[in-house]
Design a protein around this motif. Sequence first.
Motif, short mmCIF file in Angstrom:
data_model
loop_
_atom_site.label_atom_id
_atom_site.label_comp_id
_atom_site.label_asym_id
_atom_site.label_seq_id
_atom_site.Cartn_x
_atom_site.Cartn_y
_atom_site.Cartn_z
N SER A 17 152.44 107.86 -102.76
CA SER A 17 153.60 108.52 -101.87
C SER A 17 153.43 107.98 -100.66
N GLU B 91 150.69 104.34 -96.64
CA GLU B 91 150.20 103.89 -95.25
C GLU B 91 148.82 103.51 -95.22
N GLN B 92 148.11 104.20 -96.18
CA GLN B 92 146.84 104.05 -96.58
C GLN B 92 146.44 102.97 -97.56
N GLY C 46 149.44 111.76 -103.98
CA GLY C 46 150.24 112.17 -102.87
C GLY C 46 151.35 112.77 -103.40
N HIS D 47 152.90 108.88 -97.80
CA HIS D 47 151.69 108.62 -96.73
C HIS D 47 150.47 107.95 -97.30
N TRP D 48 150.17 108.00 -98.78
CA TRP D 48 149.19 106.83 -99.05
C TRP D 48 149.85 105.48 -99.28
N CYS E 220 157.51 101.06 -99.62
CA CYS E 220 157.29 101.06 -98.19
C CYS E 220 157.61 99.60 -97.77
N SER F 138 155.11 113.01 -103.73
CA SER F 138 156.14 111.98 -104.26
C SER F 138 157.07 112.46 -105.04
#
Lengths: 662, 195
Positions: free
Chosen positions: B115, B120-121, B73, B117-118, B140, B75
Amino acid sequence: MTPRVRLSVVLLLLVLGVVYAPPWAPSLAEEKELDDLLEMDLNELMEIEVTTASKRKEMLWETLSTVRVISASQIRDRGYFRLDDALADLPGIQRRDPIGLNSYAFFRGIPNQNNLTLLLIDGVQINELNSGGFYGGGQYNLSNTKRVEVVYGPDSALYGTNAVSGVINIVTKDPWDDPGLRIQGLYGSFGAVSADMGYSYWEPEKRRGFRLAAMYKTSDRADLTGSRGGDYWTADLETFETDLSMDGKFVWRNLTIGINYLNRAASSATYHTAVGTEYLDHDTYWNIHFFNAHARYEWKLSPGFELIVKAMYRNATVADDSVREVTTAGQFGFYRPNHLLGQETMLVWSPLTDLSLTAGVVTDWERLADGYGTSQSDSPELAPPHPDAPAFSDNFLVSSYLQARYELWGMLQLDAGARYDYSTLYEHVATPRAGLMFHRGSFRARFSYGEGFRAPKPWDYTDGEGNSGLVPERIRSAELGASYTLMEKVRLAVTGYRNVLFDVLSRDNLAANKWRWVNRGRVDVWGLEAEIDVYIWRTRTFANYTYTHSRDEEGNPVPEIADHMANIGIALDFTRQIRLDVRCSYQGARETQFPIDSSGRTLLDDAFILNSTLSFIDFGGFDLQFMVQNALDAEYFHPSNQTTARYRQPQRTFMVKGGYRF
Amino acid sequence: MTSPFTIRRLRSAVGTLLLAAILLGSFVPTGFAVEKDAPMPAKVMAAFIYKFISYIQWPEEAGTGEFKITVLGDSLLAGPLEEIAGRKTVAQKPIVFAHVEKLADLTPCDILVLSGHWSEQLAQVTDSLGDAPTLIVTHCPGCAGNGAGINFVTREGRIRFEVNVAALQRAQLVPAARFLKLAIIVDDEKSKEQP
């Protein structure tokens, strides 16, 4: 109110400014380069502040002065034995090393007795309180040094007196550096022996811990006997230097207490020529102690609003067993104690995102010896009695400063400020400073103007016939610099400057054995410093060149200053653990103050000096280094301000150093 | 009193300097421009990641001729990590850097940096990796408990790192005791979910 004071007040009001937060004040908060970060261990990385102090982080590295940093890894990989060795690789610094009671560093073309440069340890001055000069040499524990920051140009707007041509700040390791116990030992030519240890204890979550470090070092430095030293001294000549250093640093959340003790005991036999004179070149002993203690507390009152309070005690004493001279008539003892108590309160405030203000008040009380206490024995074989204490003068100093930094359009930075000093000894001095920097991407260009001063000390007022009318000598300096970094692998920098030193404190010889100090003379300097650093594959290469055009009030070249100097070096990492460092210095030809020989020649030849270090790092906790200084055994000299016209510098010197981390 | 002539000269000098600075700036290639503040924490975290390597033991059978760090992602860590890969080695093995945008493009690696975004996944990523000997690094809230091996957090303005020992064990990674002393140890929520 004089025009100068008025100008300073206007500056203060306009920009609310005395400037720069010292580049080292919050040492953890600076913006780190990747190479520096990779040299840190986890404990050190965990101490880097990443949020609230961002404005101050930016202030540190984006100071408009020229700041050059010698990192801990450079100190280790280059095998620096003395602070002087490290300074010799920097552009813009020339040296005079008498292999004796002191050694001197001249910043940007102005020879002096180290009293135009401030030397700090963790932001606290180490300059000898009475003369105002710092001591060069081996007494600084480089194994306990995180980095050495060298600021060029006047900085009296922050530090007051003596910050005329530069400031050197030695930043010692913190409790989070080098966890555990580490010991090292060194053995080398000319009787060089050293041993040092450092121990760190740190609890990261409670943010408390301490670091203790100690060092002992001794060396005869060079062979200057007979013809090897230029026939100035006999086969009995002593050139020893023995150093002791002890550091303690204690941190508990926002409180830091630091204690530092230095002792430098050296032969001062080279102070006089022995051959053909009454002076003898053995049994001298110049023994000086420095003890500093400081406590510092930081209150982060709110985001962007911080109060820092620092209290300190300083002692610099030429011990009463010092023997500066031995003649056929006897030994001459000297004694000179000095003390200082002081505090500094600093407020850092960022009222706007782009505006940062720093204001501070400094109060010092000094008790300074008016001169030396002296004594004499009846025979050159007998030590002199301990001298009585000399007469003292008290000096009260109150200073205030206000500095501002303003960011404009994300690419311009304006700095301005001033400091006002009132001393019961030298009365009022105001020092302004201002600058402008443009930065875009990896390009930076900066212009700055600053002033500095060196106030007379009690010794200056009373020496010889005495002169109560002395005023501070002053410097005005303008500097223009630019730097560019390409892909973080190549860095280019060029700096040009103009310095004018005036009202110079000079010795006025009235008659035989009669003199006094007067404000007379001027030094006018302009110069250029060019640097390149290249990081490619496993190599780190640096090169720098310095041109210095230094003239006195009559337009004559200033003695002891070379027009040209250069350094080049390459460090190669064979593996992560095996490194080779090779450096070469070019020292240009320069004039001496007195004729070298009967021919009346006054020019010292130029010289190349090659140094190399091979390092084996962290093999099961063991380190091993092999060093050779002056590998080509060049016969080269430093100039002198004494009747001994030149000083032979150390011959080829081998050293081996080992260490173990427990 | 400062004369008008002096003030005029001062104004003129400041104006000239400003103009010179702006003109100089206009010739600077913008391709080299970088965000002024962004590199600092990214570089610090990249340095952390490089230091982690010496405190963690990877299974020998996972060893290849190179040590691979992948960023999944977008980053800010990608730049400094790539720079580190170009300069440093791990046990005399070169560090290889890869940057992928999609999980499907991910190939085996020793360290995987996610990153925002990732992160969160994260569950999707850990499922995809299974028990592969890969150290997952995130930044995170709560990610360590949810399967990341190491997660960066900030405490009192300083970087700290959480370690999920169970997640490391699943990946057959052995952390050094002195490393765990510096870390914030977190419970593994993933194992609590197991029946």
